[in-house]
Design an enzyme around this catalytic site. Structure first.
Site, PDB file in Angstrom:
ATOM      1  N   ARG A  57       0.762  -1.038  -0.053  1.00  0.00           N
ATOM      2  CA  ARG A  57      -0.043  -0.023   0.005  1.00  0.00           C
ATOM      3  C   ARG A  57       0.861   1.084  -0.025  1.00  0.00           C
ATOM      4  O   ARG A  57       0.681   2.045  -0.661  1.00  0.00           O
ATOM      5  CB  ARG A  57      -1.007  -0.114   1.212  1.00  0.00           C
ATOM      6  N   THR A  58       1.803   1.397   0.783  1.00  0.00           N
ATOM      7  CA  THR A  58       2.402   2.468   0.968  1.00  0.00           C
ATOM      8  C   THR A  58       3.361   2.962  -0.372  1.00  0.00           C
ATOM      9  O   THR A  58       3.358   4.166  -0.691  1.00  0.00           O
ATOM     10  CB  THR A  58       3.405   2.719   2.222  1.00  0.00           C
ATOM     11  N   LYS A  86      26.249  -4.497  -1.998  1.00  0.00           N
ATOM     12  CA  LYS A  86      27.778  -4.484  -2.082  1.00  0.00           C
ATOM     13  C   LYS A  86      28.269  -3.721  -0.733  1.00  0.00           C
ATOM     14  O   LYS A  86      29.439  -3.351  -0.652  1.00  0.00           O
ATOM     15  CB  LYS A  86      28.276  -3.759  -3.227  1.00  0.00           C
ATOM     16  N   ARG A 107      11.273   3.709   3.526  1.00  0.00           N
ATOM     17  CA  ARG A 107      10.902   2.730   4.536  1.00  0.00           C
ATOM     18  C   ARG A 107      12.067   1.952   5.016  1.00  0.00           C
ATOM     19  O   ARG A 107      12.800   1.508   4.037  1.00  0.00           O
ATOM     20  CB  ARG A 107       9.755   1.781   4.002  1.00  0.00           C
ATOM     21  N   HIS A 135       4.982   5.957  11.577  1.00  0.00           N
ATOM     22  CA  HIS A 135       4.681   5.760  10.220  1.00  0.00           C
ATOM     23  C   HIS A 135       3.436   7.179   9.994  1.00  0.00           C
ATOM     24  O   HIS A 135       2.362   6.719  10.108  1.00  0.00           O
ATOM     25  CB  HIS A 135       3.685   4.459  10.124  1.00  0.00           C
TER      26      HIS A 135
HETATM   27  N1   CP Z   1      -0.375  -0.043   5.946  1.00  0.00           N
HETATM   28  C1   CP Z   1       0.929  -0.290   5.205  1.00  0.00           C
HETATM   29  O1   CP Z   1       2.074   0.358   5.595  1.00  0.00           O
HETATM   30  O2   CP Z   1       0.943  -1.381   4.262  1.00  0.00           O
HETATM   31  P1   CP Z   1       2.231  -1.617   3.595  1.00  0.00           P
HETATM   32  O3   CP Z   1       2.887  -2.504   4.615  1.00  0.00           O
HETATM   33  O4   CP Z   1       1.615  -2.688   2.407  1.00  0.00           O
HETATM   34  O5   CP Z   1       2.941  -0.551   2.703  1.00  0.00           O
END
Ligand code: CP
Length: 309
Positions: A57-58, A86, A107, A135
């Site tokens: 999603r993100t 590397k 991320r 988040h």
């Molecule tokens: N909600 C969320 O962060 O989903 P993903 O891990 O799929 O990005």
């Protein structure tokens, strides 16, 4: 309000007034998020999406958001296909993304990685989840969903259920809900309770969260039930995980005792904590919630890159 060039690392970096502003702008983005309207306000801009951890999603909603605004995306979904393999450092990878793009979404499994990345980039850095830390963009889309569905954020009774220890979305959300004065109830296996510092943050904002062991009781008069997955990947040992796996499940029987207008949210992915039979009920808003990632992230990209509607 000017957000141009601003890093988005933690929801705590925003005032309530700033959050309200972002949510209002995200609402304006809705017809652009579903393709009904198009305006290329980010034409010529490039976004880097650097995903050192898996995501559906993100990453996809950030990429959709950038494309919907006429911009372009570069990046990776698997660091093993990059020079990290590397031995390149995070700092040097960030320096490269900074040279090649106008904003960076990152991320990482390490808490604090996004804050570190921001130190090495002139372009705005957006935290897309750092370990069990924060988040913030998920938090904003969660608030947007609550506002859209319930017409208010404060004055809701919100139950946060599940892995409150390792679940980064609930750390950000508990703080933000407390900022709006929502009533908070935490339900989790004993070993996965909300970290003390998050509880303290809520108290400092004047909200005393209630810890409850009975999900049935907690759900009875709730307005919002926010369910989370047990974050298997963050457990130091498999035994600890095996002790809690399957310890809660939301199904139609549980919801038969809930208010008719209760909404069930989940940041997704889910594993077994919500029975698919719930998907067909009016309680389920988790897929709408996932879609809301697009208008909210469009608003953020537009704001930090200075390309306004
Ligand atoms: N909600 C969320 O962060 O989903 P993903 O891990 O799929 O990005």
């Amino acid at each position: 309000m000017n957000f141009e060039g601003k890093d988005i690392i933690s929801i705590k970096d925003f005032s309530k007034r700033e959050i309200d502003y972002i949510l209002k702008y995200a609402k304006e983005m809705l017809p652009y998020a579903d393709g009904e309207k198009f305006k290329d306000v980010l034409k010529g801009r490039i976004l880097s999406t650097l995903f050192f951890e898996p995501s559906t999603r993100t990453r996809l909603s950030f990429e959709s958001a950038m494309n919907r605004l006429g911009g372009r995306v570069i990046g990776f979904a698997d660091p093993m296909g990059t020079s990290q393999k590397k031995g390149e450092s995070l700092a040097d990878t960030i320096r490269m993304a900074d040279a090649y793009s106008d904003a960076i979404v990152v991320r990482h499994s390490r808490e604090g990685a996004a804050r570190l990345a921001a130190e090495f980039a002139d372009a705005p850095v957006i935290n897309a989840g750092d370990g069990a830390g924060r988040h913030p963009t998920q938090c904003l889309l969660d608030l947007f969903t609550i506002l859209t569905e319930k017409k208010r954020i404060g004055k809701n009774k919100v139950v946060l259920l599940g892995d409150l220890k390792y679940g980064r979305t609930v750390h950000s959300l508990a703080y933000a809900l407390a900022l709006y004065g929502a009533e908070l109830t935490f339900v989790s296996p004993t070993s996965l309770r909300m970290p003390k510092e998050v509880v303290e943050e809520c108290k400092e904002l004047g909200v005393e969260p209630v810890q409850m062991s009975s999900l049935e009781k907690a759900v009875r008069d709730a307005d919002v039930l926010y369910v989370t997955r047990i974050q298997k990947e963050r457990f130091p040992d498999a035994e600890e995980y095996n002790r809690v796996v399957g310890s809660y499940r939301v199904d139609n029987e549980l919801l038969s005792n809930a208010r008719e207008d209760l909404i069930v949210m989940h940041p997704l992915p889910r594993v077994s904590e919500i029975d698919p039979e719930v998907d067909k009920t009016s309680h389920a808003v988790y897929f709408k919630q996932a879609f809301n990632g697009v208008p909210v992230r469009m608003a953020l990209l537009s704001l930090v890159m200075g390309g306004r509607l």
